[in-house]
Design a protein around this motif. Structure first.
Motif, PDB file in Angstrom:
ATOM      1  N   HIS A 349      14.179  15.720  20.658  1.00  0.00           N
ATOM      2  CA  HIS A 349      15.254  16.941  20.331  1.00  0.00           C
ATOM      3  C   HIS A 349      14.403  18.277  20.121  1.00  0.00           C
ATOM      4  O   HIS A 349      13.387  18.197  19.074  1.00  0.00           O
ATOM      5  CB  HIS A 349      16.041  16.499  19.222  1.00  0.00           C
ATOM      6  N   ASP A 356      17.748  19.963  25.296  1.00  0.00           N
ATOM      7  CA  ASP A 356      17.377  18.456  25.457  1.00  0.00           C
ATOM      8  C   ASP A 356      17.630  18.010  26.834  1.00  0.00           C
ATOM      9  O   ASP A 356      18.020  16.846  26.731  1.00  0.00           O
ATOM     10  CB  ASP A 356      18.049  17.922  24.382  1.00  0.00           C
ATOM     11  N   SER A 399      14.844  13.824  29.294  1.00  0.00           N
ATOM     12  CA  SER A 399      14.387  13.247  27.928  1.00  0.00           C
ATOM     13  C   SER A 399      14.003  12.095  27.632  1.00  0.00           C
ATOM     14  O   SER A 399      13.445  11.513  26.650  1.00  0.00           O
ATOM     15  CB  SER A 399      15.290  14.115  26.828  1.00  0.00           C
TER      16      SER A 399
END
Length: 471
Positions: A349, A356, A399
């Motif tokens: 994060h 993100d 991510s």
């Protein structure tokens, strides 16, 4: 997660309608931010440690205590309730994919202090993504009532053994962390031995828990993630050294040539953190990766450098910072070598902006930030970052470490991923109620616009977290 090896991962209608009705007005999050800032001016006195802005996820605040005449003295209960409203104007930078939704998370834990040297802990979790279509709901957004932690803790003054489902956190969690900003967060099954006090050594053998939203969470393939992490705090004043060696051993992976075999990956590295001294602070993290991936060899690595200066004598204690991140990609110069950095299990994060969207693989970033502390329990944060590929011959990774945009056979025409600008705030109200609000905007670069991800993305959010404990 490497190219060619996509790792296995893992509401009711009325609830979704309620969530949509409550938050359908766009910009509510920004309004919430203004309210939070206005309320902040009415409170003071919370210790500064709770107000430190978390560039990367760290729990702040504490638990509101309640006394019970029913529970025995050796038992305590803890609870956490979190709701976060998010609005995305173009999910994955694609036109027409705009959604407003509510992420909810409820946790409850029970600790049993059987003796001075033995503790048991169990924690359940229930997480949902309300009003978000299932096709946009990631595995880390929902998990219907499941076991998140459950372990036995044997400890003396300088030795501790934890066996069971537990958390692992090291440094600023850019290599190993629980990813608490995600709705489900992360935990591991296995064993952790910790020896020492101010200077200590952690030895663990574990396997990450896979999230299955509609069934019980489990780990797979036995114990596959092992490590040794030292923490040295007495070598230099206000400086912490964390040398480590991490090993990932998977029983079945597929090489670039399509051959199945084992993976044995070694990641030695070090994290050096210096607390603010005469206004200057910094964190440096470096890793290299070697090993085998079926019949391929592994040659990869990463580096993170963060530094900042805080002017203690000015109002609001302004801090200006700079960050550089680099993670190798696979340039395919050697067909028997994999050079994409394996990000392992980070808390991603705000590592590459508040949206993100990107992971720590085949990427480099230049970022400047500026934060203010108007009150001991209120922090404001502004940042701008430029993102590029480390090599245009490898993918753009999300991510979670899987390809977001796959590279053409001849490579991308450029390396510019995009530029992001963010503003956010964190406020700790009466120690155990935490308010987060922010807005992030990503302008896609050449790599994204030429491959179907050509719409700027604005993400806004407003979150409340409340924790309490019954003794």
């Amino acid at each position: 997660m490497r190219k060619g090896n996509l790792k296995n991962s893992k509401s009711r209608r009325s609830q979704a309608q309620i969530g949509a009705a409550l938050y359908r007005i766009r910009g509510l999050q920004l309004c919430g931010m203004s309210i939070a800032l206005a309320v902040a001016s009415c409170f003071a006195g919370v210790p500064r440690a709770w107000a430190q802005y978390a560039e990367y996820p760290r729990q702040v605040g504490g638990y509101q205590p309640f006394e019970s005449g029913i529970l025995p003295s050796w038992m305590s209960l803890d609870f956490e309730l979190r709701g976060r409203t998010e609005d995305q104007t173009a999910i994955k930078l694609i036109s027409g994919q705009n959604e407003l939704y509510e992420l909810t998370r409820a946790r409850g834990g029970m600790q049993i202090q059987a003796s001075s040297w033995f503790t048991a802990y169990v924690q359940f979790q229930d997480a949902h993504a309300l009003a978000l279509p299932l096709k946009y709901t990631a595995a880390n957004m929902r998990d219907t009532f499941d076991l998140r932690q459950g372990y036995l803790d044997l400890h003396s003054k300088s030795v501790r053994l934890i066996a069971g489902r537990q958390e692992l956190r090291y440094g600023d969690e850019r290599v190993v962390g629980i990813s608490d900003w995600t709705n489900t967060s992360r935990s591991w099954d296995g064993f952790l031995l910790r020896v020492g006090d101010k200077n200590k050594l952690d030895l663990f053998t574990t396997s990450v828990v896979n999230i299955y939203p509609t069934s019980f969470d489990t780990h797979g393939a036995g114990l596959t993630f092992h490590g040794a992490v030292g923490t040295l705090t007495t070598l230099l004043p206000k400086t912490t050294f964390q040398p480590f060696l991490l090993v990932r051993a998977l029983p079945r992976v597929k090489s670039q040539q399509g051959i199945y075999g084992n993976e044995t990956e070694f990641t030695p590295g070090i994290i050096v953190t210096r607390e603010a001294n005469s206004g200057l602070d910094y964190t440096a993290t470096g890793t290299i990766q070697r090993g085998t991936y079926s019949n391929d060899s592994i040659h990869a690595g990463s580096a993170i450098i963060k530094t900042g200066y805080t002017e203690e004598h000015l109002p609001w204690r302004p801090r200006a910072g700079f960050e550089y991140d680099y993670a190798t990609g696979n340039a395919h110069r050697n067909p028997m070598r994999i050079s994409t950095n394996d990000q392992l299990y980070p808390s991603n994060h705000n590592a590459f902006g508040l949206v993100d969207l990107f992971g720590f693989q085949n990427i480099q970033q230049f970022r400047g930030d500026f934060d203010l502390t108007p009150l001991p329990n209120l922090s404001l944060f502004l940042q701008a970052g430029a993102l590029q590929l480390a090599t245009n011959r490898d993918n753009v990774y999300n991510s979670s470490g899987t390809p977001l945009v796959s590279a053409p056979a001849t490579g991308f025409l450029g390396r510019d991923i995009g530029t992001e600008f963010d503003a956010s705030a964190k406020y700790v109200l009466t120690k155990y109620l935490v308010i987060n609000a922010g807005v992030g905007h990503l302008f896609p670069g050449q790599v994204m616009t030429q491959n179907g991800h050509n719409v700027p993305l604005t993400l806004t959010y407003f979150a409340l977290t409340y924790r309490f404990k019954v003794n």
